[in-house]
Design a protein around this motif. Structure first.
Motif, PDB file in Angstrom:
ATOM      1  N   ILE A 137       0.730  -1.247  -0.004  1.00 35.37           N
ATOM      2  CA  ILE A 137       0.100   0.046   0.163  1.00 35.37           C
ATOM      3  C   ILE A 137       0.897   1.266  -0.022  1.00 35.37           C
ATOM      4  O   ILE A 137       1.899   1.265   0.583  1.00 35.37           O
ATOM      5  N   ASN A 138       0.704   2.274  -1.207  1.00 41.25           N
ATOM      6  CA  ASN A 138       1.071   3.505  -0.936  1.00 41.25           C
ATOM      7  C   ASN A 138      -0.001   4.498  -0.463  1.00 41.25           C
ATOM      8  O   ASN A 138      -1.170   4.608  -0.972  1.00 41.25           O
ATOM      9  N   SER A 139       0.230   5.024   0.424  1.00 41.83           N
ATOM     10  CA  SER A 139      -0.859   5.976   1.020  1.00 41.83           C
ATOM     11  C   SER A 139      -0.234   7.502   1.246  1.00 41.83           C
ATOM     12  O   SER A 139       0.682   7.709   1.580  1.00 41.83           O
ATOM     13  N   GLU A 154       2.371  13.978   3.406  1.00 37.99           N
ATOM     14  CA  GLU A 154       2.971  12.584   4.041  1.00 37.99           C
ATOM     15  C   GLU A 154       2.531  11.560   3.117  1.00 37.99           C
ATOM     16  O   GLU A 154       1.479  11.112   2.700  1.00 37.99           O
ATOM     17  N   THR A 155       3.793  10.781   2.630  1.00 38.81           N
ATOM     18  CA  THR A 155       3.527   9.705   2.077  1.00 38.81           C
ATOM     19  C   THR A 155       4.104   8.362   2.707  1.00 38.81           C
ATOM     20  O   THR A 155       5.412   8.580   3.232  1.00 38.81           O
ATOM     21  N   ASP A 156       3.310   7.240   2.925  1.00 31.94           N
ATOM     22  CA  ASP A 156       3.741   6.187   3.636  1.00 31.94           C
ATOM     23  C   ASP A 156       3.613   4.891   2.688  1.00 31.94           C
ATOM     24  O   ASP A 156       2.743   4.925   1.858  1.00 31.94           O
ATOM     25  N   TRP A 157       4.555   4.131   2.764  1.00 34.02           N
ATOM     26  CA  TRP A 157       4.586   2.625   2.244  1.00 34.02           C
ATOM     27  C   TRP A 157       4.593   1.425   3.291  1.00 34.02           C
ATOM     28  O   TRP A 157       5.129   1.672   4.322  1.00 34.02           O
ATOM     29  N   GLY A 158       3.746   0.490   3.047  1.00 36.75           N
ATOM     30  CA  GLY A 158       3.801  -0.479   3.815  1.00 36.75           C
ATOM     31  C   GLY A 158       3.329  -2.066   3.302  1.00 36.75           C
ATOM     32  O   GLY A 158       2.281  -1.751   2.131  1.00 36.75           O
ATOM     33  N   LEU A 187      -0.338  -2.564   6.893  1.00 34.48           N
ATOM     34  CA  LEU A 187       0.626  -3.019   8.153  1.00 34.48           C
ATOM     35  C   LEU A 187       1.785  -2.350   8.345  1.00 34.48           C
ATOM     36  O   LEU A 187       2.271  -1.540   7.227  1.00 34.48           O
ATOM     37  N   GLY A 188       2.529  -2.156   9.483  1.00 31.21           N
ATOM     38  CA  GLY A 188       3.673  -1.191   9.652  1.00 31.21           C
ATOM     39  C   GLY A 188       3.278   0.106   9.614  1.00 31.21           C
ATOM     40  O   GLY A 188       2.402   0.822  10.224  1.00 31.21           O
ATOM     41  N   ASN A 189       3.930   0.694   8.464  1.00 34.01           N
ATOM     42  CA  ASN A 189       3.698   2.328   8.249  1.00 34.01           C
ATOM     43  C   ASN A 189       2.389   2.786   7.882  1.00 34.01           C
ATOM     44  O   ASN A 189       1.967   3.815   7.871  1.00 34.01           O
TER      45      ASN A 189
END
Length: 206
Positions: A137-139, A154-158, A187-189
């Protein structure tokens, strides 16, 4: 403490098991020169986001109530036999949005995954199935403060997990649609990203 440890350990074992099943299923599907299919699906995604991550960006305590969103999926599948198939999906969810007097927050979701589809074949055109999947997932979060128009991105991967169930409805031997209910969990970030989705799709089988 012990209860939390055992639950986390059980969750990890479930993830490992799902990974093995998915990889085995996909490898079996790819090993055979069997029919494959492509298609498009659309439907609503119902927000179950953890608002804590977004709220932490504001100086004072903020309550956020996100709206539901809409998304689409592109799918390609390989059919091993009448019981097993492997799928790759590209999914995009248009932004979940929370808007109050002072702040606006948006989350959009890009999801790439592989999933294992286990069908129950019966006479007639309707075939129920269950699925499990793993992916990435890229959010991207965008928040804006109304009074001074300042913004934060802000960008997060997980990693992600996915479970679901649905039905395939065959219109012809090569054309079918599906109706599906799934639950996706980051999951994770991206553990703040989670949503059930109701999917309606159309597919062409080669």
């Amino acid at each position: 403490m012990k209860w939390g440890y055992y639950m986390k350990d059980l969750y990890n074992k479930i993830i490992y098991f799902c990974t093995i099943v998915i990889l085995l299923n996909c490898s079996l599907a790819l090993a055979e020169n069997d029919p494959y299919y492509v298609g498009l699906s659309i439907g609503p995604a119902f927000e179950q986001l953890d608002e804590t991550k977004a709220s932490n960006h504001f100086m004072r305590s903020t309550s956020l109530d996100f709206d539901n969103a809409f998304g689409f999926q592109l799918r390609a599948g390989y059919i091993k036999n009448k019981y097993l198939a492997g799928e790759a999906i590209f999914e995009y969810i248009f932004p979940f949005e929370a808007d109050n007097t002072n702040e606006t927050v948006q989350y959009d979701v890009l999801h790439i995954a592989v999933q294992s589809k286990i069908s129950y074949q019966q006479p007639g055109p309707i075939h129920p199935y269950a699925l499990i999947g793993l992916g990435l997932i890229n959010s991207q979060m965008k928040s804006e403060i109304q009074f001074d128009h300042s913004s934060i991105q802000e960008t997060d991967w997980g990693f992600s997990t996915k479970i679901g169930a649905g039905i395939d409805i065959y219109i012809t031997p090569n054309i079918f649609s599906n109706f599906e209910l799934t639950w996706t969990k980051g999951l994770g970030n991206v553990d703040h990203i989670q949503y059930p989705a109701l999917i309606l799709g159309g597919y062409y089988r080669f």
